[in-house]
Design a protein around this motif. Structure first.
Motif, mmCIF file in Angstrom:
data_model
loop_
_atom_site.group_PDB
_atom_site.id
_atom_site.type_symbol
_atom_site.label_atom_id
_atom_site.label_comp_id
_atom_site.label_asym_id
_atom_site.label_seq_id
_atom_site.Cartn_x
_atom_site.Cartn_y
_atom_site.Cartn_z
ATOM 1 N N LYS A 78 -4.612 -2.593 25.494
ATOM 2 C CA LYS A 78 -6.423 -3.257 25.910
ATOM 3 C C LYS A 78 -6.841 -3.637 24.687
ATOM 4 C CE LYS A 78 -6.583 -0.349 29.800
ATOM 5 N NZ LYS A 78 -7.397 0.580 31.067
ATOM 6 N N VAL A 79 -6.317 -3.121 23.803
ATOM 7 C CA VAL A 79 -7.314 -3.436 22.494
ATOM 8 C C VAL A 79 -6.450 -4.220 21.981
ATOM 9 C CG1 VAL A 79 -7.662 -2.761 20.056
ATOM 10 C CG2 VAL A 79 -8.230 -1.426 22.070
ATOM 11 N N GLN A 80 -5.014 -4.443 21.673
ATOM 12 C CA GLN A 80 -4.884 -5.132 20.967
ATOM 13 C C GLN A 80 -4.608 -6.193 21.904
ATOM 14 O OE1 GLN A 80 -0.339 -3.421 21.527
ATOM 15 N NE2 GLN A 80 -0.794 -3.273 18.916
ATOM 16 N N VAL A 81 -4.606 -6.570 23.227
ATOM 17 C CA VAL A 81 -4.767 -7.563 23.970
ATOM 18 C C VAL A 81 -6.047 -8.289 23.905
ATOM 19 C CG1 VAL A 81 -5.056 -8.607 26.577
ATOM 20 C CG2 VAL A 81 -2.761 -6.959 25.880
ATOM 21 N N ILE A 82 -7.111 -7.940 23.379
ATOM 22 C CA ILE A 82 -8.544 -8.356 23.519
ATOM 23 C C ILE A 82 -8.565 -8.916 21.846
ATOM 24 C CG2 ILE A 82 -10.673 -7.095 22.847
ATOM 25 C CD1 ILE A 82 -11.088 -5.250 25.166
#
Length: 107
Positions: free
Chosen positions: A16-20
């Motif tokens: 999720k952090v990578q997508v953000i």
């Protein structure tokens, strides 16, 4: 079993952090697209981001006032916050406001 579950949660959170982060990078790419005036583009982008951050701060603090039913402090804060947000969004107007105030003060 618990260690596997914990690792799966960490992996999902990291994804999720990578997508953000990737979405934020994709959002800022058009700022740097025209290399001829990158300074002006970066400055405009920065002012826009500060304006949105200021709007969120004003909304959160106003919400706190409204929850406590402090109507007058909320109104005063919205007036001051709105003035500051206007100055952030239109910094060129600050000089004309200063000329008006200085003109009144010197009369």
């Amino acid at each position: 079993m618990e260690k596997n579950t914990l690792n799966n949660r960490k992996i999902k959170l990291l994804a999720k952090v990578q997508v953000i982060v990737l979405m934020m990078i994709a959002y800022t790419v058009p700022v740097f697209a025209d290399i001829s005036n990158i300074g002006q583009n970066l400055g405009n982008w920065g002012i826009e981001q500060v304006g949105w951050a200021g709007l969120v701060i004003v909304a959160c603090i106003s919400l706190g006032f409204l929850i406590r039913k402090a109507w007058i402090p909320c109104g005063v804060f919205l007036l001051v916050g709105g003035t500051i947000l206007y100055i952030i969004k239109h910094p060129e107007q600050l000089s004309s406001i200063g000329e008006i105030i200085f003109g009144i003060a010197t009369k």
